[in-house]
Design a protein around this motif. Structure first.
Motif, short mmCIF file in Angstrom:
data_model
loop_
_atom_site.label_atom_id
_atom_site.label_comp_id
_atom_site.label_asym_id
_atom_site.label_seq_id
_atom_site.Cartn_x
_atom_site.Cartn_y
_atom_site.Cartn_z
N ASN A 139 -0.18 9.84 3.65
CA ASN A 139 -1.33 9.90 2.96
C ASN A 139 -1.59 8.72 2.20
N GLU A 140 -1.61 7.52 2.63
CA GLU A 140 -1.78 6.44 1.71
C GLU A 140 -2.98 6.20 1.19
N ILE A 141 -3.21 5.67 -0.19
CA ILE A 141 -4.60 5.42 -0.67
C ILE A 141 -5.21 4.29 -0.10
N ASP A 142 -6.43 4.69 -0.06
CA ASP A 142 -7.42 3.85 0.25
C ASP A 142 -7.41 2.42 -0.46
N SER A 194 0.66 3.80 -2.98
CA SER A 194 0.34 5.15 -2.53
C SER A 194 1.50 6.28 -3.36
N ARG A 195 2.53 6.16 -3.35
CA ARG A 195 3.61 6.85 -3.71
C ARG A 195 3.46 6.92 -5.23
N LYS A 201 0.61 9.37 -5.79
CA LYS A 201 1.03 10.61 -5.58
C LYS A 201 1.79 11.06 -6.72
N PRO A 222 0.68 -1.37 0.01
CA PRO A 222 0.05 -0.16 -0.14
C PRO A 222 0.85 1.30 0.05
N LYS A 223 2.12 1.35 0.67
CA LYS A 223 2.83 2.44 0.79
C LYS A 223 3.53 2.64 -0.83
#
Length: 471
Positions: free
Chosen positions: A461-464, A408-409, A412, A404-405
């Motif tokens: 601010n990780e994506i759901d 998320s990047r 972003k 997830p990290k």
């Protein structure tokens, strides 16, 4: 990749590839999502590698949709029969059928444009899964998309008058890769069919596996299925518009698909299905008005007289607003020529694979020394057993927090792929709207995401995990 060498191409090299690409004009036919609107930071168009989940909006589709809204506004019900743009709603599927038949390698009489993938699957299983005491089992991959898995499991239970409780419990044969492997070997599928040859009624496979991106060798599997007296059905959700389909040549019995991925019909867009001419339904058919002979349909006769071929399995009139966007893409594919698309697809995906394998984070072989190191492996088989999608599994596999990290990047920084819990990120550069330059930029974004994780940088601010479409 055309003119490829062992040298890793620079961005300038990739820009030159785009300039020389004979299909570079097709990108301008689509609306490219905005980075910020997709949840990223920055302005401009995102790098959209998620056509395997939801294809982009074509500009012509937007124009056509506005035209249909105007027809609804000005003509209302008469738009079914009299249409200023010669697309009467009563016959909205007619211009689609020739394109779809050509794309899946079938006769027009064998193709219908209707409903949704799972509804079509239930519809066809009702007709063609006719178990007996001796032949009642269904072969399906254990890692299939949940909708297929659920649907297949529901059908033996509908035959309690024929099957014993034990047979119902044992009706599903789940295919699994060998221990330590991620994809199914054709030889193992054939072995399972051979071992259960007297009991199998249907073999149900995807053409392209949703999770790994594996393209199945249907040309080899089909003769084996038929040699034991079973039927072969395909889920082509990730195949149609992505890889070469030859349903007639492969002698497939029936198949279903959706159109919102590589055919860009829009969210939850309409599905379709194929039924081989002459396939016996044993007198079992779920009848509906739109499956009745079109010549007498509006006479409202009490007797059901099915249209010959696949269209006789339709139920309701064709949804206009999810058919019109599809028409735009089908016309574009026909103009380009699907063989040319396949060549570019090989080059695009091959380039992404080449760059991924050049990464220091690429760890194809895990052992006791590196199994806990940060990195990734590629689940998707090498060409020719794949389409446009590459699925990467984030390592170490026992750490469920890293993917997830990383994902998320990517979001972003403007790279839109999609994730599959617990460890997989799918990236799918699509011929119609992605560029070679984007492959290079996407690789840099991925590398930076791993480096940030390696350096221990926090990312709050990780994506759901539920943000991206799940098919």
């Amino acid at each position: 990749m055309a003119n490829s060498t062992d040298k890793i191409p620079t961005i300038d090299d990739l820009i030159k590839l785009d300039q020389d690409d004979p299909l570079n004009w097709t990108r301008d036919e689509f609306e490219i999502p905005n980075i910020k609107a997709c949840g990223g930071e920055g302005d401009g168009g995102a790098i959209y590698f998620c056509g395997n989940s939801l294809g982009l909006l074509s500009k012509k589709a937007r124009k056509h949709m506005i035209e249909e809204l105007d027809v609804w506004s000005t003509s209302s019900v008469t738009g079914h029969f009299s249409h200023p743009h010669k697309r009467p709603w009563k016959h909205v599927d007619q211009p689609l059928t020739p394109h779809l038949a050509k794309l899946v390698g079938a006769k027009e009489s064998e193709v219908a444009h209707s409903s949704t993938l799972t509804s079509n699957m239930h519809n066809l299983f009702t007709s063609f899964y006719r178990p007996t005491i001796k032949r009642w089992k269904i072969v399906i991959e254990k890692g299939s998309f949940p909708s297929d898995w659920y649907a297949v499991h529901s059908h033996p239970k509908l035959h309690e008058a024929v099957l014993s409780p034990q047979q119902i419990d044992e009706a599903i044969i789940g295919l699994e890769p060998r221990e330590g492997e991620d994809t199914l070997r054709t030889e193992d599928i054939l072995k399972v069919i051979e071992e259960n040859q007297d009991e199998i009624a249907i073999v149900w496979l995807p053409l392209v596996q949703y999770y790994t991106g594996q393209l199945f060798d249907i040309a080899t599997i089909s003769p084996k299925v038929h040699s034991i007296g079973a039927l072969l059905g395909l889920d082509m959700a990730h195949g149609i518009g992505n890889v070469e389909c030859k349903l007639n040549e492969w002698d497939v019995d029936f198949a279903v698909w959706c159109t919102y991925k590589y055919l860009n019909s829009g969210p939850a867009g309409i599905g379709g299905f194929y039924v081989k001419d002459g396939l016996d339904n044993g007198g079992r058919r779920l009848a509906g008005w739109w499956g009745n002979d079109s010549a007498t349909r509006f006479q409202m006769l009490p007797e059901f007289n099915p249209t010959k071929g696949a269209k006789g399995y339709q139920h309701s009139c064709t949804p206009v607003f999810s058919s019109i966007p599809l028409l735009s893409t089908l016309e574009l594919i026909n103009k380009i020529g699907f063989n040319k698309m396949l060549k570019k697809q090989k080059d695009l995906t091959g380039l992404l694979e080449k760059l991924l394998k050049s990464s220091k984070y690429y760890k194809p072989f895990l052992n006791t020394k590196n199994q806990n190191e940060l990195g990734f492996k590629i689940l998707t088989p090498e060409f020719p057993f794949r389409g446009t999608q590459l699925s990467i599994s984030i390592l170490p596999e026992n750490n469920k927090e890293i993917m997830p990290k990383i994902f998320s990047r990517l979001i972003k920084n403007g790279l839109i792929g999609d994730e599959r819990y617990p460890n997989v990120i799918r990236l799918s550069p699509v011929v119609l709207y992605n560029k070679f330059e984007e492959i290079g930029k996407a690789f840099k974004i991925l590398e930076d995401a791993f480096k940030a994780e390696e350096d221990g940088k926090e990312f709050e601010n990780e994506i759901d995990l539920d943000m991206i479409s799940k098919d």
